[in-house]
Write a protein that holds these residues in place. Structure first.
Motif, short mmCIF file in Angstrom:
data_model
loop_
_atom_site.label_atom_id
_atom_site.label_comp_id
_atom_site.label_asym_id
_atom_site.label_seq_id
_atom_site.Cartn_x
_atom_site.Cartn_y
_atom_site.Cartn_z
N ARG A 196 1.09 -1.18 0.51
CA ARG A 196 -0.02 -0.11 0.05
C ARG A 196 1.21 0.92 -0.24
O ARG A 196 0.63 1.94 -0.21
N HIS A 197 1.77 1.13 0.23
CA HIS A 197 2.81 2.43 0.80
C HIS A 197 3.00 2.72 -0.66
O HIS A 197 3.68 3.55 -1.04
N VAL A 198 3.89 1.93 -1.44
CA VAL A 198 4.77 1.96 -2.54
C VAL A 198 3.27 2.09 -3.52
O VAL A 198 3.59 3.38 -3.77
N TYR A 199 2.39 1.90 -3.53
CA TYR A 199 1.97 2.30 -4.29
C TYR A 199 1.05 4.07 -4.38
O TYR A 199 1.00 4.47 -5.09
N GLN A 200 0.72 4.02 -2.72
CA GLN A 200 0.44 5.55 -2.69
C GLN A 200 1.96 6.05 -3.16
O GLN A 200 1.46 7.31 -3.30
N LEU A 201 2.78 5.79 -3.22
CA LEU A 201 4.26 6.68 -3.08
C LEU A 201 3.36 7.19 -5.02
O LEU A 201 3.73 8.06 -5.19
N ALA A 202 3.64 5.82 -5.82
CA ALA A 202 2.93 6.13 -6.76
C ALA A 202 1.68 7.05 -7.72
O ALA A 202 1.83 7.25 -8.63
N ALA A 203 0.68 7.34 -6.98
CA ALA A 203 -0.24 7.65 -7.15
C ALA A 203 0.14 9.08 -6.64
O ALA A 203 -0.49 9.99 -7.57
N ASP A 204 0.78 9.10 -5.48
CA ASP A 204 1.11 11.05 -5.34
C ASP A 204 1.51 11.43 -6.15
O ASP A 204 1.45 12.44 -6.46
N ALA A 205 2.63 10.40 -7.18
CA ALA A 205 3.12 10.87 -7.75
C ALA A 205 3.20 11.19 -9.13
O ALA A 205 3.52 11.45 -10.71
N ARG A 206 1.17 11.09 -9.57
CA ARG A 206 0.52 10.74 -10.23
C ARG A 206 1.47 9.30 -11.39
O ARG A 206 0.83 9.96 -12.31
#
Length: 69
Positions: A47-57
């Motif tokens: 979830r953390h890695v996914y969220q990093l990517a999501a936040d960076a679009r």
């Protein structure tokens, strides 16, 4: 990790790919990975890695080319 995710997204763009499929660990239940953490820790890391990517679009849903598997 974010630097790596950005590099993967850039590679997709450079190579004119619509998407690159990404996985944190393709076999988290493998015996060799038994000492790397609990199932809950794996989920939290994913979830953390996914969220990093999501936040960076960088995710396909947010304008990037990363698709999670």
């Amino acid at each position: 990790m974010l630097k790596y995710l950005r590099a993967v997204d850039t590679a997709a763009t450079t190579r004119h790919l619509n998407a690159i499929h990404v996985s944190c660990n393709h076999e988290p239940n493998a015996e060799i990975d038994a000492g790397k953490g609990s199932p809950a820790q794996f989920v939290a890391a994913w979830r953390h890695v996914y969220q990093l990517a999501a936040d960076a679009r960088l995710n396909a849903r947010t304008g990037g080319r990363l698709r999670w598997v």
